[in-house]
Design an enzyme around this catalytic site. Structure first.
Site, PDB file in Angstrom:
ATOM      1  N   THR A 182       0.685  -1.340  -0.197  1.00 37.90           N
ATOM      2  CA  THR A 182      -0.223  -0.038   0.098  1.00 37.90           C
ATOM      3  C   THR A 182       0.970   1.255  -0.056  1.00 37.90           C
ATOM      4  O   THR A 182       2.101   1.050   0.388  1.00 37.90           O
ATOM      5  CB  THR A 182      -0.726  -0.095   1.311  1.00 37.90           C
ATOM      6  OG1 THR A 182      -1.734  -1.036   1.162  1.00 37.90           O
ATOM      7  CG2 THR A 182      -1.570   1.436   1.585  1.00 37.90           C
ATOM      8  N   ARG A 210     -14.896  -6.302   0.284  1.00 38.45           N
ATOM      9  CA  ARG A 210     -14.385  -5.660   1.684  1.00 38.45           C
ATOM     10  C   ARG A 210     -13.699  -4.488   1.249  1.00 38.45           C
ATOM     11  O   ARG A 210     -13.094  -4.065   0.318  1.00 38.45           O
ATOM     12  CB  ARG A 210     -13.107  -6.489   1.896  1.00 38.45           C
ATOM     13  CG  ARG A 210     -12.284  -6.493   3.164  1.00 38.45           C
ATOM     14  CD  ARG A 210     -10.985  -5.828   3.016  1.00 38.45           C
ATOM     15  NE  ARG A 210     -10.215  -5.653   3.861  1.00 38.45           N
ATOM     16  CZ  ARG A 210      -9.001  -5.004   4.074  1.00 38.45           C
ATOM     17  NH1 ARG A 210      -8.693  -4.210   3.010  1.00 38.45           N
ATOM     18  NH2 ARG A 210      -8.503  -5.197   5.249  1.00 38.45           N
ATOM     19  N   ILE A 211     -14.076  -3.421   2.351  1.00 39.27           N
ATOM     20  CA  ILE A 211     -13.293  -2.171   2.543  1.00 39.27           C
ATOM     21  C   ILE A 211     -12.235  -2.098   3.374  1.00 39.27           C
ATOM     22  O   ILE A 211     -12.774  -2.570   4.786  1.00 39.27           O
ATOM     23  CB  ILE A 211     -14.413  -1.328   2.383  1.00 39.27           C
ATOM     24  CG1 ILE A 211     -15.070  -1.181   1.128  1.00 39.27           C
ATOM     25  CG2 ILE A 211     -13.677   0.115   2.744  1.00 39.27           C
ATOM     26  CD1 ILE A 211     -16.431  -0.248   1.226  1.00 39.27           C
ATOM     27  N   GLY A 212     -11.062  -1.755   3.453  1.00 40.91           N
ATOM     28  CA  GLY A 212     -10.222  -1.519   4.357  1.00 40.91           C
ATOM     29  C   GLY A 212     -10.091  -0.332   4.888  1.00 40.91           C
ATOM     30  O   GLY A 212     -10.786   0.480   4.929  1.00 40.91           O
ATOM     31  N   THR A 232      -0.560   2.246   7.316  1.00 42.33           N
ATOM     32  CA  THR A 232      -0.314   0.958   6.625  1.00 42.33           C
ATOM     33  C   THR A 232      -0.561  -0.293   7.342  1.00 42.33           C
ATOM     34  O   THR A 232       0.090  -0.173   8.435  1.00 42.33           O
ATOM     35  CB  THR A 232       0.834   0.903   5.288  1.00 42.33           C
ATOM     36  OG1 THR A 232       0.681  -0.548   4.953  1.00 42.33           O
ATOM     37  CG2 THR A 232       1.963   1.171   6.170  1.00 42.33           C
ATOM     38  N   GLY A 233      -0.744  -1.403   6.971  1.00 41.51           N
ATOM     39  CA  GLY A 233      -0.817  -2.675   7.699  1.00 41.51           C
ATOM     40  C   GLY A 233      -2.130  -3.349   7.634  1.00 41.51           C
ATOM     41  O   GLY A 233      -2.841  -3.349   6.816  1.00 41.51           O
ATOM     42  N   GLY A 235      -5.452  -3.778   7.767  1.00 38.94           N
ATOM     43  CA  GLY A 235      -6.527  -2.560   7.695  1.00 38.94           C
ATOM     44  C   GLY A 235      -7.782  -2.690   8.747  1.00 38.94           C
ATOM     45  O   GLY A 235      -8.164  -1.498   9.399  1.00 38.94           O
TER      46      GLY A 235
HETATM   47  N1  ASP Z   1      -4.121  -1.448   5.037  1.00 39.30           N
HETATM   48  C1  ASP Z   1      -4.322  -2.115   3.790  1.00 39.30           C
HETATM   49  C2  ASP Z   1      -5.657  -2.919   3.930  1.00 39.30           C
HETATM   50  O1  ASP Z   1      -5.714  -3.538   4.951  1.00 39.30           O
HETATM   51  C3  ASP Z   1      -3.007  -3.086   3.508  1.00 39.30           C
HETATM   52  C4  ASP Z   1      -1.646  -2.498   3.605  1.00 39.30           C
HETATM   53  O2  ASP Z   1      -1.753  -1.336   4.194  1.00 39.30           O
HETATM   54  O3  ASP Z   1      -0.680  -3.183   2.999  1.00 39.30           O
HETATM   55  O4  ASP Z   1      -6.340  -2.727   3.092  1.00 39.30           O
END
Ligand code: ASP
Length: 321
Positions: A182, A210-212, A232-233, A235
Protein backbone atom coordinates in the site's frame (compact mmCIF):
# COMPACT_ATOMS: atom_id res chain seq x y z
CA UNK A 1 9.82 25.50 10.36
CA UNK A 2 9.79 24.69 6.66
CA UNK A 3 8.39 22.09 4.32
CA UNK A 4 8.56 18.37 5.11
CA UNK A 5 7.51 15.22 3.29
CA UNK A 6 7.20 11.54 4.20
CA UNK A 7 5.97 8.62 2.15
CA UNK A 8 5.49 4.87 2.50
CA UNK A 9 5.25 1.90 0.18
CA UNK A 10 3.62 -0.41 2.71
CA UNK A 11 4.51 -2.02 6.01
CA UNK A 12 4.42 -5.69 6.92
CA UNK A 13 6.51 -8.80 7.37
CA UNK A 14 9.06 -7.81 4.76
CA UNK A 15 11.69 -10.57 4.93
CA UNK A 16 15.33 -9.53 5.04
CA UNK A 17 15.90 -12.38 2.59
CA UNK A 18 14.01 -10.41 -0.06
CA UNK A 19 16.30 -10.65 -3.10
CA UNK A 20 17.99 -7.42 -4.27
CA UNK A 21 16.20 -7.59 -7.62
CA UNK A 22 12.93 -7.22 -5.74
CA UNK A 23 14.12 -4.55 -3.32
CA UNK A 24 15.96 -2.30 -5.73
CA UNK A 25 13.03 -1.25 -7.93
CA UNK A 26 11.06 -0.36 -4.79
CA UNK A 27 13.92 1.66 -3.29
CA UNK A 28 14.60 3.35 -6.64
CA UNK A 29 10.93 4.38 -6.80
CA UNK A 30 11.02 5.74 -3.24
CA UNK A 31 14.13 7.80 -4.09
CA UNK A 32 12.54 9.06 -7.31
CA UNK A 33 9.31 10.01 -5.51
CA UNK A 34 11.26 11.81 -2.80
CA UNK A 35 13.19 13.83 -5.40
CA UNK A 36 9.96 14.65 -7.20
CA UNK A 37 8.30 15.77 -3.97
CA UNK A 38 11.25 17.88 -2.84
CA UNK A 39 11.42 19.62 -6.23
CA UNK A 40 7.67 20.29 -6.13
CA UNK A 41 7.81 21.68 -2.58
CA UNK A 42 10.82 23.85 -3.44
CA UNK A 43 8.89 25.14 -6.44
CA UNK A 44 6.08 26.25 -4.11
CA UNK A 45 3.50 23.55 -4.95
CA UNK A 46 0.89 22.99 -2.25
CA UNK A 47 1.01 20.02 0.12
CA UNK A 48 -2.22 18.71 -1.43
CA UNK A 49 -0.73 18.76 -4.94
CA UNK A 50 2.45 17.11 -3.72
CA UNK A 51 0.80 14.19 -1.91
CA UNK A 52 -1.39 13.53 -4.94
CA UNK A 53 1.62 13.72 -7.26
CA UNK A 54 3.64 11.26 -5.19
CA UNK A 55 0.80 8.78 -4.71
CA UNK A 56 0.03 8.83 -8.46
CA UNK A 57 3.66 7.99 -9.13
CA UNK A 58 3.53 5.11 -6.64
CA UNK A 59 0.22 3.89 -8.11
CA UNK A 60 1.86 3.78 -11.53
CA UNK A 61 4.69 1.58 -10.23
CA UNK A 62 3.71 -2.13 -10.44
CA UNK A 63 6.00 -3.00 -7.52
CA UNK A 64 3.56 -1.48 -5.05
CA UNK A 65 0.07 -2.58 -4.08
CA UNK A 66 -1.93 0.28 -5.59
CA UNK A 67 -3.02 1.12 -9.12
CA UNK A 68 -1.31 -1.31 -11.50
CA UNK A 69 0.10 -3.95 -9.16
CA UNK A 70 -2.91 -4.03 -6.84
CA UNK A 71 -3.41 -7.39 -5.14
CA UNK A 72 -6.40 -9.54 -6.11
CA UNK A 73 -9.71 -10.36 -4.46
CA UNK A 74 -10.84 -13.96 -3.97
CA UNK A 75 -12.59 -13.62 -7.35
CA UNK A 76 -9.30 -12.72 -9.04
CA UNK A 77 -10.42 -9.12 -9.58
CA UNK A 78 -8.93 -5.78 -8.54
CA UNK A 79 -10.82 -3.44 -6.18
CA UNK A 80 -8.71 -0.34 -5.60
CA UNK A 81 -9.34 2.27 -2.91
CA UNK A 82 -7.86 5.60 -1.86
CA UNK A 83 -8.41 8.73 0.18
CA UNK A 84 -6.99 12.23 0.45
CA UNK A 85 -7.36 14.99 3.05
CA UNK A 86 -6.44 18.66 3.20
CA UNK A 87 -5.38 19.54 6.76
CA UNK A 88 -6.18 23.22 6.82
CA UNK A 89 -9.70 23.00 5.38
CA UNK A 90 -10.25 19.42 6.61
CA UNK A 91 -11.86 18.70 3.22
CA UNK A 92 -11.50 15.07 2.21
CA UNK A 93 -12.43 12.58 -0.48
CA UNK A 94 -12.42 8.79 -0.73
CA UNK A 95 -13.11 6.02 -3.24
CA UNK A 96 -13.45 2.23 -3.07
CA UNK A 97 -14.19 -0.68 -5.37
CA UNK A 98 -12.46 0.70 -8.46
CA UNK A 99 -11.53 -1.72 -11.21
CA UNK A 100 -10.69 0.59 -14.14
CA UNK A 101 -9.37 3.88 -12.76
CA UNK A 102 -5.62 4.36 -13.32
CA UNK A 103 -5.13 6.80 -10.44
CA UNK A 104 -7.58 6.23 -7.62
CA UNK A 105 -6.02 9.05 -5.60
CA UNK A 106 -6.93 11.64 -8.22
CA UNK A 107 -10.49 10.37 -8.28
CA UNK A 108 -10.60 10.73 -4.48
CA UNK A 109 -9.48 14.34 -4.90
CA UNK A 110 -12.22 14.92 -7.46
CA UNK A 111 -14.80 13.51 -5.04
CA UNK A 112 -13.49 16.03 -2.50
CA UNK A 113 -13.54 18.97 -4.89
CA UNK A 114 -16.43 18.29 -7.26
CA UNK A 115 -19.14 16.57 -5.22
CA UNK A 116 -21.07 17.38 -2.06
CA UNK A 117 -19.96 13.96 -0.73
CA UNK A 118 -16.85 12.51 0.85
CA UNK A 119 -16.92 8.88 -0.24
CA UNK A 120 -18.00 7.12 -3.45
CA UNK A 121 -17.70 3.38 -4.01
CA UNK A 122 -18.03 0.67 -6.67
CA UNK A 123 -20.55 1.34 -9.44
CA UNK A 124 -21.17 4.98 -8.39
CA UNK A 125 -17.46 5.72 -8.15
CA UNK A 126 -16.82 4.18 -11.58
CA UNK A 127 -19.68 6.22 -13.07
CA UNK A 128 -18.25 9.39 -11.50
CA UNK A 129 -14.85 8.54 -13.01
CA UNK A 130 -16.46 8.35 -16.48
CA UNK A 131 -18.24 11.69 -15.90
CA UNK A 132 -14.98 13.34 -14.89
CA UNK A 133 -13.10 11.89 -17.85
CA UNK A 134 -10.23 10.50 -15.75
CA UNK A 135 -7.92 7.94 -17.33
CA UNK A 136 -9.35 4.42 -17.22
CA UNK A 137 -8.10 1.06 -18.52
CA UNK A 138 -9.57 -2.38 -18.94
CA UNK A 139 -9.57 -4.19 -15.55
CA UNK A 140 -7.02 -6.69 -16.94
CA UNK A 141 -4.45 -3.86 -17.16
CA UNK A 142 -4.10 -3.80 -13.36
CA UNK A 143 -3.64 -7.55 -12.90
CA UNK A 144 0.00 -8.68 -12.85
CA UNK A 145 1.36 -12.25 -13.14
CA UNK A 146 2.88 -11.88 -9.66
CA UNK A 147 -0.50 -11.12 -8.16
CA UNK A 148 -2.15 -14.07 -9.92
CA UNK A 149 0.51 -16.33 -8.38
CA UNK A 150 0.20 -14.64 -5.01
CA UNK A 151 -3.56 -15.23 -5.00
CA UNK A 152 -3.07 -18.86 -6.02
CA UNK A 153 -0.69 -19.46 -3.11
CA UNK A 154 -2.88 -17.61 -0.65
CA UNK A 155 -5.95 -19.59 -1.69
CA UNK A 156 -4.02 -22.81 -1.29
CA UNK A 157 -3.22 -21.78 2.25
CA UNK A 158 -6.84 -20.76 2.74
CA UNK A 159 -6.10 -17.36 4.19
CA UNK A 160 -6.11 -13.68 3.46
CA UNK A 161 -2.72 -12.15 3.32
CA UNK A 162 -1.27 -8.81 4.17
CA UNK A 163 1.19 -7.52 1.63
CA UNK A 164 4.47 -8.87 2.88
CA UNK A 165 3.51 -12.02 4.76
CA UNK A 166 5.97 -14.86 4.23
CA UNK A 167 5.09 -17.36 1.54
CA UNK A 168 3.14 -20.38 2.71
CA UNK A 169 5.11 -23.43 3.76
CA UNK A 170 3.68 -25.78 1.12
CA UNK A 171 5.41 -23.72 -1.54
CA UNK A 172 9.13 -23.81 -2.14
CA UNK A 173 10.71 -20.44 -1.35
CA UNK A 174 10.08 -18.40 -4.46
CA UNK A 175 10.26 -14.74 -5.20
CA UNK A 176 6.75 -14.63 -3.84
CA UNK A 177 8.40 -12.91 -0.89
CA UNK A 178 8.30 -9.81 -3.01
CA UNK A 179 5.12 -8.46 -1.49
CA UNK A 180 3.99 -5.19 -2.86
CA UNK A 181 2.75 -2.50 -0.50
CA UNK A 182 0.00 0.00 0.00
CA UNK A 183 1.26 3.53 -0.64
CA UNK A 184 0.85 6.83 1.14
CA UNK A 185 2.28 10.32 1.44
CA UNK A 186 2.03 13.25 3.86
CA UNK A 187 3.42 16.75 3.45
CA UNK A 188 3.57 20.24 4.86
CA UNK A 189 4.38 22.97 2.37
CA UNK A 190 6.26 26.19 3.04
CA UNK A 191 2.98 28.06 3.64
CA UNK A 192 2.14 25.63 6.44
CA UNK A 193 -0.59 23.64 4.64
CA UNK A 194 -0.78 19.95 5.57
CA UNK A 195 -2.14 17.06 3.48
CA UNK A 196 -2.30 13.26 3.52
CA UNK A 197 -3.06 10.67 0.83
CA UNK A 198 -3.21 6.85 0.82
CA UNK A 199 -3.96 4.30 -1.95
CA UNK A 200 -4.15 0.49 -2.08
CA UNK A 201 -5.41 -2.68 -3.70
CA UNK A 202 -6.16 -3.96 -0.18
CA UNK A 203 -5.14 -7.45 0.96
CA UNK A 204 -4.61 -10.63 -1.04
CA UNK A 205 -7.68 -12.89 -1.31
CA UNK A 206 -9.98 -10.33 0.27
CA UNK A 207 -13.67 -11.04 -0.19
CA UNK A 208 -15.06 -8.99 -3.05
CA UNK A 209 -16.62 -5.90 -1.51
CA UNK A 210 -14.23 -5.77 1.47
CA UNK A 211 -13.29 -2.22 2.40
CA UNK A 212 -10.12 -1.65 4.40
CA UNK A 213 -8.73 1.30 6.31
CA UNK A 214 -7.19 3.12 3.36
CA UNK A 215 -10.30 5.02 2.19
CA UNK A 216 -11.59 5.58 5.72
CA UNK A 217 -10.89 9.05 7.06
CA UNK A 218 -9.45 8.78 10.56
CA UNK A 219 -8.28 5.21 9.99
CA UNK A 220 -5.94 5.05 6.94
CA UNK A 221 -5.75 8.79 6.28
CA UNK A 222 -6.19 11.95 8.33
CA UNK A 223 -5.05 15.56 8.27
CA UNK A 224 -5.98 18.63 10.28
CA UNK A 225 -4.19 21.92 11.04
CA UNK A 226 -1.85 20.07 13.46
CA UNK A 227 -0.67 17.07 11.46
CA UNK A 228 -1.13 14.78 8.44
CA UNK A 229 -0.97 10.98 8.77
CA UNK A 230 -1.12 7.99 6.39
CA UNK A 231 -1.25 4.39 7.70
CA UNK A 232 -0.45 0.92 6.38
CA UNK A 233 -0.77 -2.60 7.76
CA UNK A 234 -3.71 -4.75 8.81
CA UNK A 235 -6.62 -2.61 7.73
CA UNK A 236 -9.10 -4.11 10.15
CA UNK A 237 -6.90 -3.21 13.14
CA UNK A 238 -6.23 0.26 11.74
CA UNK A 239 -9.99 0.84 11.57
CA UNK A 240 -10.57 -0.53 15.09
CA UNK A 241 -7.86 1.68 16.58
CA UNK A 242 -8.71 4.78 14.44
CA UNK A 243 -4.97 5.06 13.97
CA UNK A 244 -4.51 8.29 12.03
CA UNK A 245 -7.13 10.25 13.95
CA UNK A 246 -5.67 9.04 17.25
CA UNK A 247 -2.30 10.59 16.40
CA UNK A 248 -4.03 13.92 15.80
CA UNK A 249 -6.20 13.53 18.90
CA UNK A 250 -3.18 12.97 21.18
CA UNK A 251 -1.63 16.15 19.83
CA UNK A 252 -4.87 18.09 20.10
CA UNK A 253 -6.13 16.92 23.47
CA UNK A 254 -2.96 15.86 25.27
CA UNK A 255 -0.58 18.39 23.74
CA UNK A 256 1.90 15.70 22.64
CA UNK A 257 4.52 16.33 19.97
CA UNK A 258 4.05 14.35 16.75
CA UNK A 259 6.76 11.74 17.34
CA UNK A 260 5.49 10.91 20.81
CA UNK A 261 1.86 10.77 19.66
CA UNK A 262 2.70 8.48 16.72
CA UNK A 263 4.87 6.19 18.86
CA UNK A 264 2.11 5.91 21.45
CA UNK A 265 -0.55 5.06 18.88
CA UNK A 266 1.63 2.47 17.15
CA UNK A 267 2.51 0.87 20.50
CA UNK A 268 -1.19 0.54 21.31
CA UNK A 269 -2.01 -1.49 18.18
CA UNK A 270 -1.26 -5.25 18.19
CA UNK A 271 2.37 -5.97 17.29
CA UNK A 272 2.93 -6.43 13.57
CA UNK A 273 -0.27 -4.68 12.53
CA UNK A 274 0.58 -1.06 11.76
CA UNK A 275 2.95 1.48 10.29
CA UNK A 276 2.46 5.15 9.52
CA UNK A 277 4.09 8.25 8.13
CA UNK A 278 3.21 11.64 9.60
CA UNK A 279 4.27 15.29 9.52
CA UNK A 280 3.26 18.08 11.88
CA UNK A 281 2.61 21.80 11.53
CA UNK A 282 6.00 22.43 13.15
CA UNK A 283 7.75 20.37 10.48
CA UNK A 284 8.33 17.25 12.65
CA UNK A 285 8.34 13.89 10.84
CA UNK A 286 7.46 10.43 12.18
CA UNK A 287 7.75 7.09 10.37
CA UNK A 288 6.69 4.74 13.19
CA UNK A 289 5.80 1.07 12.70
CA UNK A 290 5.44 -2.14 14.70
CA UNK A 291 5.65 -4.39 11.65
CA UNK A 292 9.05 -5.98 10.92
CA UNK A 293 9.58 -3.43 8.15
CA UNK A 294 8.05 -0.57 6.18
CA UNK A 295 9.14 0.87 2.84
CA UNK A 296 9.54 4.54 3.70
CA UNK A 297 11.23 7.83 2.86
CA UNK A 298 11.23 11.38 4.16
CA UNK A 299 12.91 14.75 3.66
CA UNK A 300 12.78 18.13 5.40
CA UNK A 301 13.71 21.62 4.31
CA UNK A 302 16.72 21.69 6.65
CA UNK A 303 18.43 19.02 4.54
CA UNK A 304 17.57 15.81 6.36
CA UNK A 305 16.48 12.82 4.27
CA UNK A 306 16.04 9.13 4.90
CA UNK A 307 15.04 6.09 2.85
CA UNK A 308 14.68 2.68 4.49
CA UNK A 309 12.85 -0.62 4.86
CA UNK A 310 13.85 -2.15 8.19
CA UNK A 311 14.69 -0.49 11.53
CA UNK A 312 17.01 2.50 11.72
CA UNK A 313 20.36 0.77 11.39
CA UNK A 314 19.48 -0.09 7.80
CA UNK A 315 18.05 3.27 6.87
CA UNK A 316 19.99 5.34 4.42
CA UNK A 317 19.96 8.75 6.14
CA UNK A 318 21.52 12.07 5.21
CA UNK A 319 21.80 15.34 7.09
CA UNK A 320 20.72 16.46 10.52
CA UNK A 321 17.51 15.25 12.06
N1 ASP B 1 -4.03 -1.41 5.09
C1 ASP B 1 -4.25 -2.11 3.83
C2 ASP B 1 -5.55 -2.86 3.91
O1 ASP B 1 -5.82 -3.53 4.87
C3 ASP B 1 -3.14 -3.05 3.49
C4 ASP B 1 -1.75 -2.46 3.60
O2 ASP B 1 -1.53 -1.45 4.21
O3 ASP B 1 -0.82 -3.06 3.04
O4 ASP B 1 -6.29 -2.81 2.96
Amino acid sequence: MGWAIALHGGGGDIPRSLPPERIEPCLATLHRCLDLAVAALQAGRTALDVVELVVRELENCPHFNAGKGSVLTSDGTVEMEASIMDGNTMSCGAVSGLSTVVNAISLARLVMEKTPHIYLAFHGAEAFARDQGVETRDPSHFITEENIERLRQTKEANRVQIDYTQPIKVQPPTDDNSRTGTVGCVAIDSSGNLAAATSTGGIVNKTAGRIGDTPIIGAGTYANPLCAVSATGKGDSIIQYTVTRDVAALMEHRGLQLKEAAARVVAGVPLGHVGLVAVSASGEVSMAYNTPGMFRACATEDGYSEVGIWPEADADANGES
